[in-house]
Enzyme design. Structure first.
Site, short mmCIF file in Angstrom:
data_model
loop_
_atom_site.label_atom_id
_atom_site.label_comp_id
_atom_site.label_asym_id
_atom_site.label_seq_id
_atom_site.Cartn_x
_atom_site.Cartn_y
_atom_site.Cartn_z
N CYS A 185 1.10 -0.95 -0.13
CA CYS A 185 0.16 -0.25 -0.16
C CYS A 185 0.46 0.94 -0.04
O CYS A 185 0.55 2.25 -0.39
CB CYS A 185 -1.27 -0.23 1.46
SG CYS A 185 0.05 0.06 2.92
N GLY B 71 -12.75 -6.76 4.19
CA GLY B 71 -11.45 -7.73 3.74
C GLY B 71 -10.99 -8.76 4.47
O GLY B 71 -10.72 -8.18 5.60
#
Length: 411
Positions: A50, A186
Site C-alpha cells: 500500500c 477484507g
C-alpha cells in the site's frame, strides 16, 4: 555490482499516483516472468504494497532501466511520472532494502508487515522463475537481518502497522471506540489486524467474507461475519468502515451506497484504493486513506535502538558484499577443486585398481575418492572468505590454481 531498482512510495507520490503502479500478486508474477525474458536481465523482483511499488533487477545489461521497464509493464508514459520515483543501484540499493525490510523506510516507522511483504515478493518472483542468485541472496539476507533486528531491538514503542495506526487514528477521532459499530471489508492480514484492534477497544465489529466455510475461513475472535455481497445492507448502521483488500476494483462505489443518515468515517487502507473517492463528497461521509491516517514517517524514534538496528544490518550487509565479491571467483574455485580431485585419483588410481573388487565397484570407489577430494579442497578455498583480506582473494586463488595445475602434471 549489477543491482538496480526504481520505486515509487509515499515520500514522493500521493496515493492516487501510487495506485497507478500497484500490482496484485498475480500481476507481479506475470511481469517478473516477462521481464526476465528481456535481454540482459538475469533476475527480477517486484515489491508492491500500500506504500510502494518497486522493481528490482540484476544483470549485465546496464541499458536495462527498471523505471522504463515498469512503465512499460503498466502502460504508463515514462515522461509523466519520473519525478515521483527514486532510483538506487548496487551498494546503495542493498542498504536501502535491508533498512526497508525491518520497517525503517515505512510510513509507519518500524512496522512489522513489511518483513512478510519482502519475503512474499521474493517467493512470488521465484515461483515465476524470475529470481537469480544475486536477488535471491540479497532479499533472503535482508529478511534474515530484519528478523534479527525485530528480535533484538524495538524500533517502535509497540507493535506497529497501518492497521494499528488506523485504530489509534480512530481512537483520537472518537475518543472511545467502545460500542461503536464498525464494518471491516477484507479478511486478509491488514483487515484482520484492523478488526482485532477495533475489537480490543470494545467496538462492535463485522468482517466481510467472500465465502464462509465452517472450520476453514474465519474471522477474528469476537467479530461477526457478514457476506461480502451483504456489505451494503449493513453499512447504514455503521459509524466506521475500514476497507483493506487487494481487489483491483472498488469495494464501495458512490452510486451504490445507501443514503447515510448519520456521520460515517471511511478508512481506505488499500492501494489501489478500495473506496470510490467520490464517497468523500457525500453528505455525512468522511473519507481517509493511508497518507492522512498514518501521516509523516519518523515519529517516536528511539536513537539508541536505531543505532543497534543499523549495527545489525551492517553486519549482514558485509556478509552479503563478501558473498557477492567472491562469487566471480567461484568458477576458478570449481576448477581448483576439480584439478585436486584429478590429482588425487592419479596418485591412488593404481592402488584402487589392485583391490580385489569388481570393475563397477572400483569405479564407484574412484568416484567417491575424487568427489571427497573435490569437496574438501572447495571447502578450504571458500574458507578464505572468512580469513583473508578481500584484496588478496584474486591473487591467492590464482596461485592456488597454478599450483593445482602443476600438481596434475606431477606423477
Amino acid at each position: 555490482m549489477s543491482i538496480r531498482m526504481a520505486g515509487i512510495d509515499y515520500e514522493k507520490a500521493p496515493v492516487e499516483v501510487r495506485e497507478r503502479f500497484s500490482m496484485t500478486r498475480a500481476a507481479a508474477a506475470s511481469s517478473a516472468a516477462a521481464l526476465c525474458r528481456y535481454g540482459g536481465i538475469s533476475g527480477c523482483v517486484i515489491l508492491s504494497t500500500c506504500n510502494r511499488t518497486e522493481l528490482w533487477i540484476s544483470g549485465k545489461d546496464e541499458g536495462a532501466q527498471p523505471y522504463d521497464l515498469l512503465c512499460r509493464e503498466k502502460g504508463a508514459d515514462p515522461a509523466l511520472y519520473r519525478d515521483f520515483f527514486s532510483f538506487r543501484q548496487d551498494e546503495e540499493a542493498a542498504l536501502y532494502l535491508f533498512e526497508l525490510a525491518c520497517g525503517m523506510r515505512s510510513q509507519v516507522y518500524g512496522e512489522d508487515q513489511i518483513i512478510t511483504q519482502v519475503g512474499e515478493a521474493l517467493a512470488v518472483s521465484r515461483q515465476a522463475g524470475g529470481t537469480d542468485a544475486v536477488l535471491e541472496t540479497l532479499f533472503r539476507m535482508a529478511v534474515t537481518a530484519a528478523k534479527e533486528v525485530k528480535t533484538k531491538t524495538r524500533l517502535a514503542p509497540m507493535e506497529s502497522s497501518v492497521a494499528t495506526r488506523t485504530v489509534e487514528f480512530l481512537k483520537e477521532k472518537f475518543e472511545t471506540l467502545s460500542g461503536v459499530p464498525c464494518l471491516v471489508i477484507g479478511n486478509g492480514n491488514i483487515g484482520r489486524l484492523a478488526a482485532q484492534g477495533l475489537r480490543s477497544e470494545g467496538a462492535e465489529v463485522m468482517v466481510t467474507l467472500r465465502s464462509h466455510h465452517h472450520g476453514g475461513t474465519d474471522v477474528p475472535q469476537g467479530c461477526a461475519p457478514v457476506p461480502y455481497d451483504g456489505r451494503l445492507s449493513v453499512l447504514p448502521d455503521m459509524k466506521i468502515v475500514v476497507s483493506a483488500t487487494t481487489s483491483p476494483h472498488y469495494t464501495l462505489r458512490a452510486g451504490e451506497l445507501p443514503r447515510l443518515v448519520h456521520p460515517v468515517c471511511f478508512c481506505d487502507l488499500a492501494v489501489p484504493r478500495d473506496i470510490d473517492p467520490e464517497i468523500g463528497a457525500m453528505e455525512n461521509a468522511e473519507l481517509y486513506h493511508t497518507d492522512t491516517i498514518c501521516g509523516p514517517s519518523g515519529a517516536r524514534r528511539d536513537p539508541e535502538q536505531e543505532r543497534l538496528a543499523e549495527k545489525i544490518l551492517h553486519t549482514h550487509l558485509d556478509e552479503f558484499f563478501h558473498w557477492y565479491r567472491f562469487r566471480s571467483l567461484v568458477p576458478e574455485v570449481n576448477k581448483i577443486s576439480g584439478l585436486a580431485a584429478e590429482d588425487m585419483l592419479s596418485r591412488v588410481g593404481k592402488s584402487i585398481d589392485r583391490l580385489d573388487l569388481e570393475a563397477e565397484e572400483r569405479k564407484k570407489l574412484a568416484e567417491s575418492v575424487g568427489g571427497a577430494a573435490e569437496k574438501v579442497v572447495a571447502r578450504l578455498v571458500y574458507g578464505l572468505r572468512e580469513h583473508l583480506d578481500p584484496a588478496l582473494w584474486e591473487s591467492c586463488i590464482a596461485g592456488l590454481k597454478k599450483a593445482a595445475e602443476m600438481g596434475t602434471h606431477t606423477k
